[in-house]
Design an enzyme around this catalytic site. Structure first.
Site, PDB file in Angstrom:
ATOM      1  N   ASN A   1      96.270 -68.005 -34.791  1.00  0.00           N
ATOM      2  CA  ASN A   1      94.862 -68.094 -34.421  1.00  0.00           C
ATOM      3  C   ASN A   1      94.849 -66.536 -33.710  1.00  0.00           C
ATOM      4  O   ASN A   1      93.818 -65.747 -33.924  1.00  0.00           O
ATOM      5  CB  ASN A   1      94.327 -69.087 -33.412  1.00  0.00           C
ATOM      6  CG  ASN A   1      93.896 -70.446 -34.292  1.00  0.00           C
ATOM      7  OD1 ASN A   1      93.137 -70.946 -33.968  1.00  0.00           O
ATOM      8  ND2 ASN A   1      94.752 -70.651 -35.490  1.00  0.00           N
TER       9      ASN A   1
ATOM     10  N   ASP B   1      89.261 -60.845 -26.728  1.00  0.00           N
ATOM     11  CA  ASP B   1      89.705 -59.699 -27.955  1.00  0.00           C
ATOM     12  C   ASP B   1      89.160 -60.089 -29.098  1.00  0.00           C
ATOM     13  O   ASP B   1      89.400 -61.190 -29.672  1.00  0.00           O
ATOM     14  CB  ASP B   1      91.155 -59.629 -27.803  1.00  0.00           C
ATOM     15  CG  ASP B   1      91.745 -59.185 -26.373  1.00  0.00           C
ATOM     16  OD1 ASP B   1      91.096 -58.547 -25.660  1.00  0.00           O
ATOM     17  OD2 ASP B   1      92.860 -59.689 -26.101  1.00  0.00           O
TER      18      ASP B   1
ATOM     19  N   GLY C   1      88.508 -68.150 -28.291  1.00  0.00           N
ATOM     20  CA  GLY C   1      88.661 -66.903 -28.140  1.00  0.00           C
ATOM     21  C   GLY C   1      89.982 -66.626 -27.308  1.00  0.00           C
ATOM     22  O   GLY C   1      90.383 -67.353 -26.289  1.00  0.00           O
ATOM     23  N   TYR C   2      90.510 -65.674 -27.301  1.00  0.00           N
ATOM     24  CA  TYR C   2      91.520 -65.038 -26.692  1.00  0.00           C
ATOM     25  C   TYR C   2      91.474 -64.012 -25.569  1.00  0.00           C
ATOM     26  O   TYR C   2      90.909 -62.924 -26.011  1.00  0.00           O
ATOM     27  CB  TYR C   2      92.682 -64.441 -27.642  1.00  0.00           C
ATOM     28  CG  TYR C   2      93.360 -65.807 -28.369  1.00  0.00           C
ATOM     29  CD1 TYR C   2      92.597 -66.205 -29.358  1.00  0.00           C
ATOM     30  CD2 TYR C   2      94.656 -66.412 -27.992  1.00  0.00           C
ATOM     31  CE1 TYR C   2      93.233 -67.422 -30.144  1.00  0.00           C
ATOM     32  CE2 TYR C   2      94.929 -67.547 -28.752  1.00  0.00           C
ATOM     33  CZ  TYR C   2      94.331 -68.013 -29.607  1.00  0.00           C
ATOM     34  OH  TYR C   2      94.672 -69.100 -30.493  1.00  0.00           O
ATOM     35  N   LEU C   3      91.940 -64.069 -24.398  1.00  0.00           N
ATOM     36  CA  LEU C   3      91.596 -62.972 -23.390  1.00  0.00           C
ATOM     37  C   LEU C   3      92.968 -62.407 -23.391  1.00  0.00           C
ATOM     38  O   LEU C   3      93.016 -61.149 -23.305  1.00  0.00           O
ATOM     39  CB  LEU C   3      91.650 -63.898 -21.857  1.00  0.00           C
ATOM     40  CG  LEU C   3      90.177 -64.645 -21.815  1.00  0.00           C
ATOM     41  CD1 LEU C   3      90.346 -65.265 -20.470  1.00  0.00           C
ATOM     42  CD2 LEU C   3      89.268 -63.574 -21.487  1.00  0.00           C
TER      43      LEU C   3
END
Lengths: 149, 149
Positions: free
Chosen positions: B139, B75, B26-28
């Site tokens: 991604n 996010d 996942g992306y912060l």
């Protein structure tokens, strides 16, 4: 790898001749530390591995947009402080004068190139109680409220 | 510094003889990338500076607790995929078979030691369209939904 000792300040020296940087920071995670920091106009992401006296530290640049995006995700409160750099040959004292919810706290950190030098360090007269390793004085504890009240 | 080329896969080779790792990430933040990834039982924080073909990459270890704490802050959607490592002398193909909301996408990445080698690379027959630099296949774009639908 950072080797440092921390002290409370009982008696503040005259700071008017020293420059300071305004620091605001917050923690996305505290163990390990994943921290964002605004230092004047620089925005930095910091990772700190575990360990009290010595710990691994990695820094990476953020944009202002990235900083404010991540600031919405921090745990607890942001921490704001003025940091003065005061020479103490051959070292440099980092003197943090806290603001916001930690207003009133003043703390000094000195970083050393080796553990031997850290152990041999004699603090100046105006330093107070040593708090190296006291978790209450970790910024990552202060975010959940003022641990000194 | 990573130098890589990316391709869609039109025809999947027999994967039964290759091992895979299960990846969830996942992306912060997406610009720059601040990513958390679970890779089998490893938890990793990754920072990627800007740039398309070549970019700075820093990795740091997380605990499982830290990973799941940060997973609540990402996010959009997490991305899940199985990653197969397929030797293609002297390189290794990273073949990503996506799951979850990106189910159906299969993509191959090959990393090179130099830009010259990347430019000289001739893809194997079973590779499809090259998508290096196509943001839809990052991604960090897929987290906001499936960009291919």
């Amino acid at each position: 790898m950072e080797i440092e000792r921390k002290y409370l300040i009982k008696e503040l020296p005259d700071l008017t001749k020293y420059r300071f940087v305004a620091i605001e920071q917050g923690y996305l995670n505290t163990k390990p530390v994943v921290r964002i920091r605004k230092k004047d106009n620089q925005y930095i992401l910091t990772y700190k591995g575990s360990g009290l006296l010595a710990h691994e530290e990695i820094e990476a640049q953020l944009t202002a947009d990235a900083y404010y995006h991540l600031l919405e995700k921090i745990d607890g409160h942001p921490i704001t402080k003025k940091r003065y750099l005061i020479p103490l040959d051959p070292y440099t004292i980092e003197l943090d004068v806290f603001e916001g919810h930690m207003d009133g706290l003043i703390m000094a950190e000195v970083e050393f190139p080796t553990i031997e030098e850290a152990e041999a360090f004699i603090p100046p007269e105006w330093f107070g109680e040593e708090v190296t390793g006291d978790r209450r004085y970790h910024n990552s504890e202060m975010i959940f409220g003022n641990p000194l009240k």
